[in-house]
Scaffold this motif. Structure first.
Motif, PDB file in Angstrom:
ATOM      1  N   ARG A 209       0.577   0.843  -3.708  1.00 25.09           N
ATOM      2  CA  ARG A 209       0.576  -0.562  -3.240  1.00 25.09           C
ATOM      3  C   ARG A 209       0.020  -1.629  -4.007  1.00 25.09           C
ATOM      4  O   ARG A 209      -1.563  -1.346  -4.405  1.00 25.09           O
ATOM      5  CB  ARG A 209       0.558  -0.789  -1.841  1.00 25.09           C
ATOM      6  N   HIS A 210       0.421  -2.729  -4.658  1.00 26.41           N
ATOM      7  CA  HIS A 210      -0.340  -3.408  -5.380  1.00 26.41           C
ATOM      8  C   HIS A 210       0.318  -4.885  -5.431  1.00 26.41           C
ATOM      9  O   HIS A 210       1.444  -4.851  -4.980  1.00 26.41           O
ATOM     10  CB  HIS A 210      -0.374  -2.973  -6.788  1.00 26.41           C
ATOM     11  N   ASP A 211      -0.493  -5.896  -5.901  1.00 28.63           N
ATOM     12  CA  ASP A 211       0.272  -7.196  -6.194  1.00 28.63           C
ATOM     13  C   ASP A 211       0.006  -7.604  -7.401  1.00 28.63           C
ATOM     14  O   ASP A 211      -0.305  -8.988  -7.902  1.00 28.63           O
ATOM     15  CB  ASP A 211      -0.178  -8.293  -5.113  1.00 28.63           C
ATOM     16  N   CYS A 212       0.157  -6.836  -8.310  1.00 28.68           N
ATOM     17  CA  CYS A 212      -0.400  -7.055  -9.898  1.00 28.68           C
ATOM     18  C   CYS A 212       0.480  -8.104 -10.450  1.00 28.68           C
ATOM     19  O   CYS A 212       1.542  -8.160 -10.299  1.00 28.68           O
ATOM     20  CB  CYS A 212      -0.287  -5.806 -10.505  1.00 28.68           C
ATOM     21  N   ASP A 213      -0.237  -9.064 -11.079  1.00 29.53           N
ATOM     22  CA  ASP A 213       0.588 -10.044 -11.878  1.00 29.53           C
ATOM     23  C   ASP A 213       0.800  -9.270 -13.315  1.00 29.53           C
ATOM     24  O   ASP A 213       0.159  -9.192 -14.264  1.00 29.53           O
ATOM     25  CB  ASP A 213      -0.090 -11.193 -12.211  1.00 29.53           C
ATOM     26  N   ALA A 268      -8.055  -4.268  -5.872  1.00 29.90           N
ATOM     27  CA  ALA A 268      -8.559  -5.611  -6.075  1.00 29.90           C
ATOM     28  C   ALA A 268      -8.682  -5.865  -7.445  1.00 29.90           C
ATOM     29  O   ALA A 268      -9.222  -6.996  -7.925  1.00 29.90           O
ATOM     30  CB  ALA A 268      -9.820  -5.860  -5.057  1.00 29.90           C
ATOM     31  N   ASP A 269      -8.903  -4.801  -8.361  1.00 27.28           N
ATOM     32  CA  ASP A 269      -9.240  -5.054  -9.733  1.00 27.28           C
ATOM     33  C   ASP A 269      -8.259  -5.611 -10.659  1.00 27.28           C
ATOM     34  O   ASP A 269      -8.134  -6.131 -11.854  1.00 27.28           O
ATOM     35  CB  ASP A 269      -9.898  -3.662 -10.219  1.00 27.28           C
ATOM     36  N   LEU A 270      -6.954  -5.401 -10.345  1.00 26.76           N
ATOM     37  CA  LEU A 270      -5.786  -5.874 -10.828  1.00 26.76           C
ATOM     38  C   LEU A 270      -5.412  -7.382 -10.956  1.00 26.76           C
ATOM     39  O   LEU A 270      -6.220  -8.081  -9.820  1.00 26.76           O
ATOM     40  CB  LEU A 270      -4.408  -5.380 -10.251  1.00 26.76           C
ATOM     41  N   PRO A 271      -5.136  -7.933 -11.787  1.00 23.80           N
ATOM     42  CA  PRO A 271      -4.800  -9.236 -11.837  1.00 23.80           C
ATOM     43  C   PRO A 271      -3.675  -9.925 -10.837  1.00 23.80           C
ATOM     44  O   PRO A 271      -2.693  -9.005 -10.534  1.00 23.80           O
ATOM     45  CB  PRO A 271      -4.439  -9.980 -13.110  1.00 23.80           C
ATOM     46  N   TYR A 272      -3.673 -11.063 -10.336  1.00 24.04           N
ATOM     47  CA  TYR A 272      -2.895 -11.521  -9.312  1.00 24.04           C
ATOM     48  C   TYR A 272      -2.185 -12.943  -9.585  1.00 24.04           C
ATOM     49  O   TYR A 272      -2.923 -13.451 -10.610  1.00 24.04           O
ATOM     50  CB  TYR A 272      -3.389 -11.467  -7.886  1.00 24.04           C
TER      51      TYR A 272
END
Length: 605
Positions: A209-213, A268-272
């Protein structure tokens, strides 16, 4: 007509029971050794230098031929031998592998996804490892899992237009066992995006699960990958490249492969979307991607002679990991600033953290990076509570040696040559040829490049490099950075005096994870594993200890009560000043034109 080649070794793998984390694997040999075919599973995986005993995860194993049982004997911890068969009889080994290691090194399977490295699941066939391999990736049987796809850079067995990019189950191929186990596989319901860099297709498969841009991520990775390709020269050594990325709440890790990498990253380390700038977590993730991508050249193709070929049953000793991991650790963040993804100030912040990390471990004064490389199997990858006092990281100090070498080459040659030229020469002589780098080979190559840039500098810089690699002295980084217009400031990281300890993670009990050499705690007799419960008669916890110490003065005496195992003990501790081991780097306010030119050549505009 051409003579047909030897029959390929055929494998199949199916996530037979995701709830129990079980893969079922088969290996078929058309012409087994007439004296009894031997099979063995690797004991370690290239890029992670520790014996991991993957065979311990094999739950059951049996052999058959023409639907009849074949006797099989276990010879050692990871080796089996089947009974001799008649000529023309094919042999099939079937076995079940337990996969519950959520890391980049082994195999993991549940109802959300499956992942494996070939070294964890595919038995090697003695005497047949140079043969082509066919592997059938089979889907799970449950209805819920029929939406699963496959992400891997293993080529499809049928060479059709678009077949290489089809993310489906089916038949794949490899030219040898070595190639087979160098293409990790992800299966599940991952997100998939792609970008182009240097004329090469790059893909990202994101599991979890992620919210990565993903648009932002592709844009930044494209710049980083393009810069690295240009550094070594086009074309890239791969036709396509894949970032296999597993997203978790808290995790970090990467492992390089010939045309892909397996990554473990914190959510939390991925860009959003809407994110401003490059937060520290995102910079760390980009640095991880950059590090593993740089390995496409440096260690996957430019290798120590000790790794050509790999012996996956035993330790492969080399004193060169400071160059293969250390130089890669230097270029991972350098690629971010040179490609324009982060600013120079951001890069200097990252570099300052690396320098500080090395200075905080007294092990750097006892172990050289050459020794650290050689002993990686028993020390670096098996760190204990005394590691900061006993070892040095060939990653971190290796990166600082690369920095010091780069700065010296640039300064001595007035910018005509640099470490970039060393890397390109390594690629030309060892990467493109497949010839391993001898243990002393890098010293001669650096001397050659230095002499090319400034006559007379080769011997001096070559001698310095050997002393830096084989010795334990601190590197003169402040002096070397000054001509490049970089200001150096040493500060203390503590708000007050120090005990000379590191607490175990968490804010509960104040348990000592490390007790640093010659610090107040060690002098008083405290040890790793002790649980502090009171300071001067007042209860203490992991969350309150720092604030308590910060209120005291250097030279003040404390009475500390602690449990060691189940015994209450009392210690008299004298506080000392915290060392100035936090290094802050910044561009000089008024650099000379020469400084500006050197810095621009090093870090870019």
């Amino acid at each position: 007509m051409p003579t047909p080649g030897p029959s390929p070794v055929r494998y199949s793998i199916i996530p037979v029971n995701p709830e129990a984390h079980l893969f079922e694997v088969s290996c078929t040999v058309a012409d087994p050794d007439p004296s009894g075919q031997v099979f063995r599973l690797p004991a370690w995986i290239p890029g992670s230098y520790m014996i991991r005993e993957f065979a311990r995860n094999i739950v059951t194993l049996h052999a058959t031929s023409a639907r009849r049982p074949v006797a099989i004997e276990k010879l050692d911890k990871h080796t089996w031998r089947a009974e001799a068969l008649q000529e023309g009889e094919a042999l099939t080994l079937s076995y079940v592998v337990y996969a519950w290691d959520l890391s980049v090194r082994a195999a993991h399977l549940d109802t959300t996804h499956g992942f494996f490295n070939g070294t964890s699941v595919f038995l090697a066939v003695d005497g047949r490892t140079d043969r082509p391999c066919l592997v059938e990736l089979l889907p799970p049987g449950r209805e819920l899992l029929k939406t699963w796809r496959v992400a891997t850079t293993l080529p499809r067995a049928i060479d059709e237009p678009g077949a290489a990019l089809a993310m489906g189950f089916g038949l794949y191929r490899a030219d040898s066992y070595d190639e087979l186990v160098d293409h990790p596989v992800e299966m599940g319901t991952f997100d998939h995006v792609s970008f182009e860099a240097g004329g090469t297709l790059h893909e990202i498969a994101i599991t979890g699960r992620h919210d990565c841009d993903t648009e932002r991520l592709c844009k930044d990775l494209s710049r980083i990958c393009s810069w690295q390709i240009d550094l070594f020269g086009q074309p890239a050594p791969v036709q396509r490249y894949l970032f296999l990325t597993m997203i978790v709440g808290d995790g970090y890790g990467g492992l390089e492969h010939r045309s892909s990498t397996a990554l473990l990253a914190s959510r939390a380390d991925l860009p959003y979307r809407g994110m401003n700038g490059e937060p520290d977590g995102y910079k760390n993730f980009l640095g991880l991607c950059s590090h593993e991508y740089f390995h496409t050249w440096n260690v996957k193709r430019i290798k120590p002679a000790a790794f050509t070929p790999y012996d996956l049953a035993n330790e492969n000793y080399t004193r060169l990991l400071w160059a293969f991991e250390g130089f890669t650790s230097y270029y991972d963040d350098l690629a971010l600033v040179r490609s324009g993804v982060i600013a120079i100030e951001d890069y200097l912040g990252l570099l300052g953290k690396t320098i500080s990390g090395v200075l905080r471990t007294s092990g750097r004064l006892k172990q050289s990076v050459a020794e650290s490389s050689f002993d990686a199997w028993i020390k670096y990858y098996r760190q204990d509570e005394n590691a900061p006092n006993a070892i040095v990281s060939y990653y971190a100090k290796g990166a600082l040696i690369a920095l010091a070498l780069d700065l010296q080459l640039r300064k001595a040659s007035e910018g005509r040559v640099s470490l970039d030229d060393v890397m390109r020469l390594l690629w030309l002589r060892h990467g493109l040829t497949g010839e391993g780098v001898p243990e002393d080979g890098l010293f001669a190559l650096v001397r050659e490049v230095a002499e090319r840039g400034a006559v007379g500098s080769g011997r001096r810089i070559g001698r310095w490099l050997r002393e830096a690699v084989e010795g334990t002295d601190d590197l003169p980084l402040e002096k070397l950075l000054k001509p490049f217009g970089i200001a150096w400031q040493a500060e203390t990281s503590a708000k007050g005096p120090t005990l000379g300890i590191k607490l175990a993670a968490g804010i509960g009990e104040a348990k000592l994870a490390n007790v640093f050499d010659k610090g107040p705690a060690q002098r008083a007799g405290l040890s790793a594993g002790d649980v502090l419960i009171a300071v001067d008669g007042l209860k203490i916890s992991g969350g309150s200890l720092d604030a308590t110490i910060a209120r005291r003065a250097v030279g003040e005496h404390l009475k500390i009560h602690a449990f060691r195992r189940d015994e209450l003990m009392e210690f008299d501790v004298t506080l000392e000043a915290a060392p100035a081991d936090t290094i802050k780097l910044a561009p000089a306010k008024r650099p000379s034109p020469t400084m500006g030119t050197l810095r621009k050549g090093w870090l870019g505009a």
